[in-house]
Design an enzyme around this catalytic site. Structure first.
Site, PDB file in Angstrom:
ATOM      1  N   PRO A 189      -3.124 -11.440  10.709  1.00 14.90           N
ATOM      2  CA  PRO A 189      -3.517 -11.117  12.090  1.00 14.90           C
ATOM      3  C   PRO A 189      -3.762  -9.617  12.212  1.00 14.90           C
ATOM      4  O   PRO A 189      -3.061  -8.821  11.574  1.00 14.90           O
ATOM      5  CB  PRO A 189      -2.284 -11.526  12.908  1.00 14.90           C
ATOM      6  CG  PRO A 189      -1.161 -11.610  11.933  1.00 14.90           C
ATOM      7  CD  PRO A 189      -1.756 -11.929  10.598  1.00 14.90           C
ATOM      8  N   ASP A 190      -4.751  -9.238  12.995  1.00 11.91           N
ATOM      9  CA  ASP A 190      -4.964  -7.815  13.276  1.00 11.91           C
ATOM     10  C   ASP A 190      -4.173  -7.503  14.546  1.00 11.91           C
ATOM     11  O   ASP A 190      -4.554  -7.902  15.649  1.00 11.91           O
ATOM     12  CB  ASP A 190      -6.452  -7.509  13.446  1.00 11.91           C
ATOM     13  CG  ASP A 190      -6.698  -6.013  13.523  1.00 11.91           C
ATOM     14  OD1 ASP A 190      -5.931  -5.323  14.233  1.00 11.91           O
ATOM     15  OD2 ASP A 190      -7.631  -5.519  12.863  1.00 11.91           O
ATOM     16  N   ILE A 191      -3.071  -6.806  14.361  1.00 10.15           N
ATOM     17  CA  ILE A 191      -2.123  -6.605  15.469  1.00 10.15           C
ATOM     18  C   ILE A 191      -2.763  -5.758  16.576  1.00 10.15           C
ATOM     19  O   ILE A 191      -2.676  -6.082  17.755  1.00 10.15           O
ATOM     20  CB  ILE A 191      -0.828  -5.950  14.941  1.00 10.15           C
ATOM     21  CG1 ILE A 191      -0.256  -6.805  13.809  1.00 10.15           C
ATOM     22  CG2 ILE A 191       0.180  -5.769  16.067  1.00 10.15           C
ATOM     23  CD1 ILE A 191       0.838  -6.133  12.998  1.00 10.15           C
ATOM     24  N   PHE A 202      -4.532   3.887  14.548  1.00 12.58           N
ATOM     25  CA  PHE A 202      -4.788   4.862  13.490  1.00 12.58           C
ATOM     26  C   PHE A 202      -5.899   4.313  12.608  1.00 12.58           C
ATOM     27  O   PHE A 202      -6.094   3.101  12.555  1.00 12.58           O
ATOM     28  CB  PHE A 202      -3.519   5.105  12.660  1.00 12.58           C
ATOM     29  CG  PHE A 202      -2.706   6.263  13.179  1.00 12.58           C
ATOM     30  CD1 PHE A 202      -2.140   6.210  14.438  1.00 12.58           C
ATOM     31  CD2 PHE A 202      -2.516   7.410  12.409  1.00 12.58           C
ATOM     32  CE1 PHE A 202      -1.402   7.283  14.935  1.00 12.58           C
ATOM     33  CE2 PHE A 202      -1.783   8.484  12.883  1.00 12.58           C
ATOM     34  CZ  PHE A 202      -1.227   8.423  14.151  1.00 12.58           C
ATOM     35  N   ASN A 206       0.860  -1.193   0.000  1.00 10.27           N
ATOM     36  CA  ASN A 206       0.000   0.000   0.000  1.00 10.27           C
ATOM     37  C   ASN A 206       0.891   1.236   0.000  1.00 10.27           C
ATOM     38  O   ASN A 206       2.112   1.129   0.017  1.00 10.27           O
ATOM     39  CB  ASN A 206      -0.962  -0.032   1.186  1.00 10.27           C
ATOM     40  CG  ASN A 206      -0.230  -0.047   2.506  1.00 10.27           C
ATOM     41  OD1 ASN A 206       0.508   0.885   2.820  1.00 10.27           O
ATOM     42  ND2 ASN A 206      -0.387  -1.117   3.270  1.00 10.27           N
ATOM     43  N   LYS A 248       9.366 -17.655  -9.323  1.00 12.08           N
ATOM     44  CA  LYS A 248       8.665 -16.583 -10.036  1.00 12.08           C
ATOM     45  C   LYS A 248       7.544 -17.139 -10.914  1.00 12.08           C
ATOM     46  O   LYS A 248       7.772 -18.073 -11.696  1.00 12.08           O
ATOM     47  CB  LYS A 248       9.672 -15.810 -10.894  1.00 12.08           C
ATOM     48  CG  LYS A 248       9.069 -14.548 -11.480  1.00 12.08           C
ATOM     49  CD  LYS A 248      10.020 -13.810 -12.397  1.00 12.08           C
ATOM     50  CE  LYS A 248       9.252 -12.751 -13.151  1.00 12.08           C
ATOM     51  NZ  LYS A 248       9.957 -12.290 -14.327  1.00 12.08           N
ATOM     52  N   LYS A 251     -11.653  -2.749  18.262  1.00 18.20           N
ATOM     53  CA  LYS A 251     -10.287  -3.196  18.556  1.00 18.20           C
ATOM     54  C   LYS A 251      -9.886  -2.927  20.011  1.00 18.20           C
ATOM     55  O   LYS A 251      -8.732  -3.108  20.379  1.00 18.20           O
ATOM     56  CB  LYS A 251      -9.309  -2.526  17.590  1.00 18.20           C
ATOM     57  CG  LYS A 251      -9.661  -2.807  16.109  1.00 18.20           C
ATOM     58  CD  LYS A 251      -8.549  -2.458  15.171  1.00 18.20           C
ATOM     59  CE  LYS A 251      -8.994  -2.639  13.716  1.00 18.20           C
ATOM     60  NZ  LYS A 251      -7.877  -2.809  12.797  1.00 18.20           N
TER      61      LYS A 251
HETATM   62  N1  CTP Z   1      -4.102  -2.749  12.132  1.00 18.35           N
HETATM   63  C1  CTP Z   1      -3.335  -3.775  12.647  1.00 18.35           C
HETATM   64  N2  CTP Z   1      -3.299  -4.976  12.016  1.00 18.35           N
HETATM   65  C2  CTP Z   1      -4.003  -5.195  10.894  1.00 18.35           C
HETATM   66  C3  CTP Z   1      -4.783  -4.128  10.353  1.00 18.35           C
HETATM   67  C4  CTP Z   1      -4.801  -2.930  11.005  1.00 18.35           C
HETATM   68  O1  CTP Z   1      -2.686  -3.590  13.676  1.00 18.35           O
HETATM   69  N3  CTP Z   1      -3.940  -6.365  10.295  1.00 18.35           N
HETATM   70  C5  CTP Z   1      -4.139  -1.488  12.861  1.00 18.35           C
HETATM   71  C6  CTP Z   1      -3.488  -0.332  12.129  1.00 18.35           C
HETATM   72  O2  CTP Z   1      -2.119  -0.213  12.460  1.00 18.35           O
HETATM   73  C7  CTP Z   1      -4.310   0.836  12.648  1.00 18.35           C
HETATM   74  C8  CTP Z   1      -5.688   0.250  12.859  1.00 18.35           C
HETATM   75  O3  CTP Z   1      -5.487  -1.145  13.002  1.00 18.35           O
HETATM   76  O4  CTP Z   1      -3.837   1.271  13.887  1.00 18.35           O
HETATM   77  C9  CTP Z   1      -6.673   0.490  11.782  1.00 18.35           C
HETATM   78  O5  CTP Z   1      -6.137   0.126  10.541  1.00 18.35           O
HETATM   79  P1  CTP Z   1      -6.976   0.284   9.211  1.00 18.35           P
HETATM   80  O6  CTP Z   1      -6.172  -0.256   8.081  1.00 18.35           O
HETATM   81  O7  CTP Z   1      -7.517   1.680   9.116  1.00 18.35           O
HETATM   82  O8  CTP Z   1      -8.212  -0.631   9.531  1.00 18.35           O
HETATM   83  P2  CTP Z   1      -8.586  -2.078   9.241  1.00 18.35           P
HETATM   84  O9  CTP Z   1      -8.855  -2.763  10.546  1.00 18.35           O
HETATM   85  O10 CTP Z   1      -7.587  -2.740   8.346  1.00 18.35           O
HETATM   86  O11 CTP Z   1      -9.988  -1.907   8.522  1.00 18.35           O
HETATM   87  P3  CTP Z   1     -10.344  -1.521   7.009  1.00 18.35           P
HETATM   88  O12 CTP Z   1      -9.109  -1.805   6.187  1.00 18.35           O
HETATM   89  O13 CTP Z   1     -11.487  -2.395   6.713  1.00 18.35           O
HETATM   90  O14 CTP Z   1     -10.704  -0.063   7.027  1.00 18.35           O
END
Ligand code: CTP
Length: 395
Positions: free
Chosen positions: A304-306, A323, A211, A288, A341
């Site tokens: 994983p969502d950290i 954020f 991204n 590749k 979260k």
């Molecule tokens: N975050 C994280 N791990 C992930 C995704 C997000 O720790 N796998 C944390 C980001 O560092 C940020 C917050 O979650 O602090 C929100 O991230 P964002 O990308 O805006 O949200 P998402 O939960 O990914 O939701 P979406 O992409 O559907 O808006």
């Protein structure tokens, strides 16, 4: 930080407005300038723009300004309006409720406190018309500073000189109750864990999903926390930024590596999750992928969502800050993310423009108490403000 709208009138003392801007900026204040036609005979819009790091507004009829920010909004987005130098003519028009240029229109439209800092020839200052106008302005609730006394640019001597910039800063601080020189609150003895940058999710040995995150905001936050004496661990995705002084940096590539590095770095008093973590990865091909094998179908698997993992963990830091990068319904999504979260705060930014990769940011801080709008500012200033808030919250 105070948001100051500075109106620079047409007098030789306009040159002192330049030093005033410099002092206010050094004190961490945000300064937006309006230059009157008269003022532009003494200083240029370029000078004020360079010192304030902001575009300078000069005309009521500038369609671009009106499209981007109407004059009413300009006058209301400030915490305080300062007129320096306030000439006899400008104060007469203020006292009469005239609105025939940008400065006077803003002054009539504002609902914020106004500080006028007069500068003029001693006889103009002592003239009954000026005395009357100043009495009217004071009666209207405007604070009018007394000018200094001394030799004047016109060769005369007496009251009428613009007060020295540091005295104007002191008057601004007294009015707003935000001393520019207030020392930053300390984070000594605290461990602050920051994630920053994007993650790269390999597709094969040469390709990856990514991204647009540059890491600048997260690195600035790590730097601001270290500058306040905190022990900072920065878990950084693949970016080319220099490591801020005093920060322990752990470089990672993927979201899964970032999650592991964060777990390893615990315990922490504060975690600030700034990284734009990829939500998905694919099972990377070991070699590749070739074009003649046909277009591959990428099976996305959740990462994983950290932040959410930390929020639910029994090792949850005392203060957990996330954020939210959004392109629409910023506050709605940010508020939902805060509860989903289990974060204490969410810093919400609208990434519809050029925030990602840029040097400025405009955010809302969403807490249990609601949302606060922070004005557009360099990422370093957003970082300083957040670090101060973190230190205050831990006290
Ligand atoms: N975050 C994280 N791990 C992930 C995704 C997000 O720790 N796998 C944390 C980001 O560092 C940020 C917050 O979650 O602090 C929100 O991230 P964002 O990308 O805006 O949200 P998402 O939960 O990914 O939701 P979406 O992409 O559907 O808006």
């Amino acid at each position: 930080m105070t948001r100051i709208l500075l109106i620079v009138g047409g007098g030789i003392a306009a040159y002192k407005a330049c030093e005033l801007i410099r002092l206010l900026r050094r004190g961490g204040h945000d300064v937006r300038c309006v230059l009157t036609d008269g003022g532009a005979h003494f200083v240029t819009p370029m000078t004020l723009a360079a010192l304030s790091e902001r575009p300078v507004h000069t005309s009521l009829w500038d369609l671009k300004d009106e499209a981007e920010m109407g004059h009413i909004q300009l006058s209301r987005q400030a915490d305080l309006v300062v007129v320096a130098p306030a000439t006899a003519d400008l104060m007469a028009r203020m006292a009469g409720g005239v609105a025939d240029d940008l400065a006077t229109t803003l002054l009539l439209a504002t609902d914020k406190p106004v500080l006028a800092v007069p500068a003029m020839n001693v006889r103009m200052w002592q003239h009954p018309a000026t005395r009357r106008n100043i009495a009217t302005l004071r009666g209207d609730g405007i604070t009018v500073l007394e000018p200094d006394e001394g030799p004047m640019a016109c060769g005369e001597f007496g009251p009428g000189r613009l007060p020295e910039p540091h005295a104007i800063v002191a008057a601004i601080e007294a009015l707003t109750g935000t001393p520019a020189s207030k020392p930053a609150p300390s984070l000594a003895g605290r461990h602050i864990l920051v994630t920053a940058g994007p993650t790269h999710e390999p597709i094969d040995p040469v390709r990856y999903l990514a991204n647009r995150s540059s890491g600048k905001q997260g690195f600035a936050i790590a730097a601001a926390c270290a500058a306040r004496g905190g022990r900072v661990t920065l878990v950084a995705g693949p970016v080319t930024l220099a490591t801020p002084a005093g920060v322990d940096r752990i470089d990672v590539e993927t979201a899964r590596e970032m999650a592991d590095a964060v777990t390893q770095a615990l315990p922490a008093d504060v975690a600030v999750m700034v990284a734009a973590v990829a939500d998905w990865h694919v099972d990377a091909a070991p070699s590749k992928l070739k074009k003649d094998g046909g277009a591959p179908v990428l099976a996305l698997r959740p990462n994983p969502d950290i932040l959410a993992t930390l929020g639910a963990s029994d090792r949850r830091p005392r203060l957990l800050v996330g954020f939210a990068a959004e392109t629409d319904d910023v506050l709605v999504h940010a508020t939902a993310k805060r509860s989903a979260k289990n974060a204490d705060w969410i810093v919400a930014n609208d990434v519809g423009g050029d925030v990602m990769g840029g040097d400025r940011n405009e955010v809302h801080l969403v807490t249990a108490a609601g949302a606060e709008r922070w004005p557009d500012a360099p990422k370093s200033e957003i970082a300083d403000r957040l670090a101060d808030r973190i230190a205050d919250a831990l006290r």
